[in-house]
Design a protein around this motif. Structure first.
Motif, PDB file in Angstrom:
ATOM      1  N   ASN A  64       0.782  -0.938  -0.035  1.00  0.00           N
ATOM      2  CA  ASN A  64      -0.120  -0.115  -0.210  1.00  0.00           C
ATOM      3  C   ASN A  64       0.871   1.710  -0.118  1.00  0.00           C
ATOM      4  OD1 ASN A  64      -2.739  -1.583   0.054  1.00  0.00           O
ATOM      5  ND2 ASN A  64      -3.251   0.372   0.782  1.00  0.00           N
ATOM      6  N   THR A  65       1.990   1.217  -0.984  1.00  0.00           N
ATOM      7  CA  THR A  65       2.550   2.480  -0.641  1.00  0.00           C
ATOM      8  C   THR A  65       2.980   2.358  -2.089  1.00  0.00           C
ATOM      9  OG1 THR A  65       4.285   1.975   1.311  1.00  0.00           O
ATOM     10  CG2 THR A  65       5.423   2.780  -0.075  1.00  0.00           C
ATOM     11  N   ILE A  66       2.653   3.597  -2.359  1.00  0.00           N
ATOM     12  CA  ILE A  66       3.541   4.434  -3.886  1.00  0.00           C
ATOM     13  C   ILE A  66       4.929   5.027  -4.180  1.00  0.00           C
ATOM     14  CG2 ILE A  66       2.742   6.214  -6.088  1.00  0.00           C
ATOM     15  CD1 ILE A  66       0.133   4.672  -5.138  1.00  0.00           C
ATOM     16  N   GLY A  67       5.310   4.777  -4.745  1.00  0.00           N
ATOM     17  CA  GLY A  67       6.669   5.535  -5.223  1.00  0.00           C
ATOM     18  C   GLY A  67       6.413   6.958  -6.203  1.00  0.00           C
ATOM     19  N   VAL A  68       7.394   7.828  -5.682  1.00  0.00           N
ATOM     20  CA  VAL A  68       7.400   8.911  -6.649  1.00  0.00           C
ATOM     21  C   VAL A  68       9.260   9.982  -6.901  1.00  0.00           C
ATOM     22  CG1 VAL A  68       6.517  11.231  -6.537  1.00  0.00           C
ATOM     23  CG2 VAL A  68       4.967   9.970  -5.416  1.00  0.00           C
ATOM     24  N   ILE A  97       6.397   6.711  -0.586  1.00  0.00           N
ATOM     25  CA  ILE A  97       7.584   7.117  -0.405  1.00  0.00           C
ATOM     26  C   ILE A  97       8.911   8.332  -1.679  1.00  0.00           C
ATOM     27  CG2 ILE A  97       9.841   5.724  -0.878  1.00  0.00           C
ATOM     28  CD1 ILE A  97       8.008   4.565   1.222  1.00  0.00           C
ATOM     29  N   LEU A  98       8.726   9.416  -1.510  1.00  0.00           N
ATOM     30  CA  LEU A  98       9.185  10.162  -2.418  1.00  0.00           C
ATOM     31  C   LEU A  98      10.413  10.211  -2.253  1.00  0.00           C
ATOM     32  CD1 LEU A  98       8.186  13.353  -4.282  1.00  0.00           C
ATOM     33  CD2 LEU A  98       8.329  14.120  -1.995  1.00  0.00           C
ATOM     34  N   THR A  99      10.724  10.344  -3.693  1.00  0.00           N
ATOM     35  CA  THR A  99      12.633  10.772  -3.540  1.00  0.00           C
ATOM     36  C   THR A  99      12.706  11.396  -4.641  1.00  0.00           C
ATOM     37  OG1 THR A  99      12.698   8.769  -5.457  1.00  0.00           O
ATOM     38  CG2 THR A  99      12.864   8.234  -3.235  1.00  0.00           C
ATOM     39  N   VAL A 100      13.933  12.755  -4.726  1.00  0.00           N
ATOM     40  CA  VAL A 100      14.087  13.597  -5.258  1.00  0.00           C
ATOM     41  C   VAL A 100      14.962  13.438  -5.888  1.00  0.00           C
ATOM     42  CG1 VAL A 100      13.851  16.331  -5.070  1.00  0.00           C
ATOM     43  CG2 VAL A 100      13.084  15.441  -3.644  1.00  0.00           C
ATOM     44  N   LEU A 115      13.284   2.070  -4.316  1.00  0.00           N
ATOM     45  CA  LEU A 115      11.631   2.258  -4.714  1.00  0.00           C
ATOM     46  C   LEU A 115      11.354   0.185  -5.294  1.00  0.00           C
ATOM     47  CD1 LEU A 115      10.221   5.532  -6.599  1.00  0.00           C
ATOM     48  CD2 LEU A 115      10.164   4.572  -3.843  1.00  0.00           C
ATOM     49  N   LEU A 116      12.011  -0.444  -5.813  1.00  0.00           N
ATOM     50  CA  LEU A 116      11.998  -1.458  -5.681  1.00  0.00           C
ATOM     51  C   LEU A 116      11.871  -2.392  -4.803  1.00  0.00           C
ATOM     52  CD1 LEU A 116      13.606  -2.229  -9.219  1.00  0.00           C
ATOM     53  CD2 LEU A 116      10.899  -1.752  -9.661  1.00  0.00           C
ATOM     54  N   SER A 117      12.930  -2.150  -3.983  1.00  0.00           N
ATOM     55  CA  SER A 117      13.549  -3.175  -3.146  1.00  0.00           C
ATOM     56  C   SER A 117      12.478  -2.402  -1.949  1.00  0.00           C
ATOM     57  CB  SER A 117      15.193  -2.011  -2.404  1.00  0.00           C
ATOM     58  OG  SER A 117      15.961  -2.607  -2.756  1.00  0.00           O
ATOM     59  N   MET A 118      11.728  -1.632  -1.580  1.00  0.00           N
ATOM     60  CA  MET A 118      10.981  -1.747  -0.886  1.00  0.00           C
ATOM     61  C   MET A 118       9.828  -1.712  -0.947  1.00  0.00           C
ATOM     62  SD  MET A 118      11.191   3.089   0.167  1.00  0.00           S
ATOM     63  CE  MET A 118      12.524   2.606   1.660  1.00  0.00           C
TER      64      MET A 118
ATOM     65  N   MET B  54      11.839  -4.861   3.354  1.00  0.00           N
ATOM     66  CA  MET B  54      10.688  -5.304   3.868  1.00  0.00           C
ATOM     67  C   MET B  54      11.671  -6.617   5.135  1.00  0.00           C
ATOM     68  SD  MET B  54       8.617  -3.180   3.173  1.00  0.00           S
ATOM     69  CE  MET B  54       8.376  -2.594   2.303  1.00  0.00           C
ATOM     70  N   ALA B  55      11.856  -8.022   4.066  1.00  0.00           N
ATOM     71  CA  ALA B  55      12.807  -8.753   4.795  1.00  0.00           C
ATOM     72  C   ALA B  55      14.077  -9.014   5.592  1.00  0.00           C
ATOM     73  CB  ALA B  55      13.100  -9.871   3.168  1.00  0.00           C
TER      74      ALA B  55
END
Lengths: 342, 342
Positions: A64-68, A97-100, A115-118, B54-55
DNA sequence: CTGAAAGCGCTAACAT
DNA sequence: ATGTTAGCGCTTTCAG
């Protein structure tokens, strides 16, 4: 060290039920009786239970998280877009999850990896101005993570994208200026490699061509999207004694640079030099004179991007159809480009 | 559905070693030989391995993540602060989870809960303007999660906080104005319950008292921190035919509202009505006349807050000492409040 | 230097 | 309606 927090099993133990029952009750699962749910909920509240997202996400495989990923934050356009994204996310119970990237391609790439890791459920991205290598997006695609490109989009096939009608908006602005009587029109055009730079230039060209007004190549100045560039480009024309009557700028910060330069050399806007820009920012109405522009509806861009992303996240069958949305622009006339004194 | 990604065990299997070896090698653990590390790293790269946060976080109980709560984003002050926070985080290999309260206390509370759920290593927060209930911060404290309060701070004992010298900065501005010859000075003061509103008012009062200038209560107007408030407060004084010579505003958006109002009623800044504000924003130099202000060094605020937070995260022994940092301000004179024509 | 065992806290699938 | 079993992917002991 962070204190040990209450776990499901703590509640379960206290209530003499299984952890599964607690887990289900807390998530309002239909399996569980009303009575038990009530019991569990009050115990959880009383004990100060906070679910552990890491554990939850690891076992449910849904974050339930979106990376930006955006190029900048302290900029009206992106600031507004981000704010809208947060609003939509909040309403839908998603975290952002906002990244700049800070306009840096390497950093952008690294952020996407993170973001993929997350294990974000989806990504929304607006490219840095130097991004040339698109290979990371193949990785994202291979991972099956939905991604929506927004505003600064890559030249790729088969992607979901949302962008404003840059070309049409520019056309509208220039056509308006021409009808006012302007002929000597310059364009401070940003980077032509970036889609917005390219499209806005094309809109300019379309209008000039339609009305048979020759384009003076000395008045097409490429550079960046910031104030310094606007300032310097203007100063160069001024020094060369080669100023046009109107300047159309690719972004509003570029126009801001011109305001500064004009004031330094004592030129009056809009009488000595007139301006119109692409991009809306609240501050324009406080300038003197208030700066006219082509609007970019940031809330629409954000909402549409999120809408598409949610659709992709929820319907994985639609994997091979791609959604392309063009957000319309409008001409917003304030104190510049409203008459031609030449 | 998201595709299955490569796991440690996939690499281990391929290399005929244990997952533990791979895990250690990837994290550059001293246990592992150089040769093995090299082998593992190249295999990981080749297979496109991405660690699962996560892990990793679940088992290591460390997320390398910092939660940030701010009232707004599309605002120069917070935009700049956030950008600096991201910079520092990036340099230290931390991720930021940014949440936005939209000046709403309930939302703020919920965000803090979420951050706790996400097991952030620490929190940086700037309070919403309506936050009155501090009980959530006791929960944070009980969890042992370090938290640094920034700029908009609560009236609590024993917390780590970073704020600008609001009182001293205001004093400097008003003292400067008085020395210029101003006596009829109004203050658009924001919300007195919020610390910045309170402190900036006190600085104003300090200066007026020092120079024995009576404070006219009709010229102390409370409201919010935004443009509308500035606009309306000005209009009220104008309608009452009760305008001062100079207005000192609690934030720059409030000053922006005055610029708009003044222009509507054809009053010239700085001759008919002069202004100075608290808070620096790039746009002020593009206003006409450029707006003078008390600066708030956003990068210092952000950097100092992060520094304190890292210190708390890394040294849990310092749990009972609290760090309070006041960031100095400066008077930045541009086109307003530089002479008194009265 | 390497690996086997155990477990982080939770949820999904399958009983009962 | 409730519980049992198993496992998400990784790291942390601890043994060799």
């Amino acid at each position: 060290m962070t204190k040990k927090s209450i776990r499901l099993s703590d509640i379960a133990e206290k209530l003499n039920v299984s952890t599964v029952t607690v887990s289900k009750a807390l998530r309002d699962h239909p399996d569980i009786s009303y009575k038990t749910k009530k019991l569990v909920n009050s115990a959880a509240a009383e004990m100060g239970y906070t679910p552990n997202f890491m554990a939850r996400n690891l076992s449910s495989r849904k974050t339930n998280t979106i990376g930006v990923v955006v190029p900048k934050i302290a900029h009206f356009f992106f600031g507004s877009i981000i704010e809208s994204i947060y609003d939509v996310a909040f309403q839908n119970n998603y975290e952002i999850i906002l990244t700049v990237s800070q306009e840096n391609a390497a950093r952008e790439r690294q952020h996407i990896q993170t973001l993929l890791s997350m294990k974000v459920d989806g990504i929304i991205i607006s490219l840095s101005q130097e991004t040339k290598d698109y290979s990371i997006f193949d990785i994202v695609k291979a991972r099956g993570v939905p991604i929506v490109f927004m505003d600064r989009i890559p030249q790729m096939e088969n992607i979901d994208k949302v962008y404003v009608d840059d070309r049409g908006g520019s056309f509208k602005a220039i056509e308006h200026a021409i009808k006012l009587g302007y002929k000597k029109i310059a364009h401070f055009a940003g980077y032509p490699e970036v889609n917005i730079g390219q499209q806005r230039y094309l809109g300019f060209e379309d209008a000039m061509n339609k009305y048979n007004i020759p384009i003076n190549p000395e008045w097409i100045i490429h550079g960046g999207f910031g104030e310094t560039y606007g300032y310097e480009a203007f100063m160069k024309l001024y020094r060369d004694n080669n100023l046009p009557d109107l300047i159309f700028t690719v972004t509003y910060p570029v126009a801001l640079g011109i305001y500064k330069a004009a004031s330094e050399v004592n030129l009056q806007i809009p009488n000595d030099i007139d301006i119109i820009c692409f991009g809306d920012a609240k501050i324009q109405k406080y300038l003197s004179p208030p700066l006219s522009c082509v609007t970019q509806p940031t809330n629409l861009i954000a909402e549409k991007s999120m809408e598409i992303l949610f659709q992709k996240i929820n319907n994985h069958d639609e994997k091979d159809t791609f959604i392309e949305t063009e957000i319309p622009t409008e001409l917003l006339l304030r104190g510049t480009c409203i008459s031609c004194s030449k």
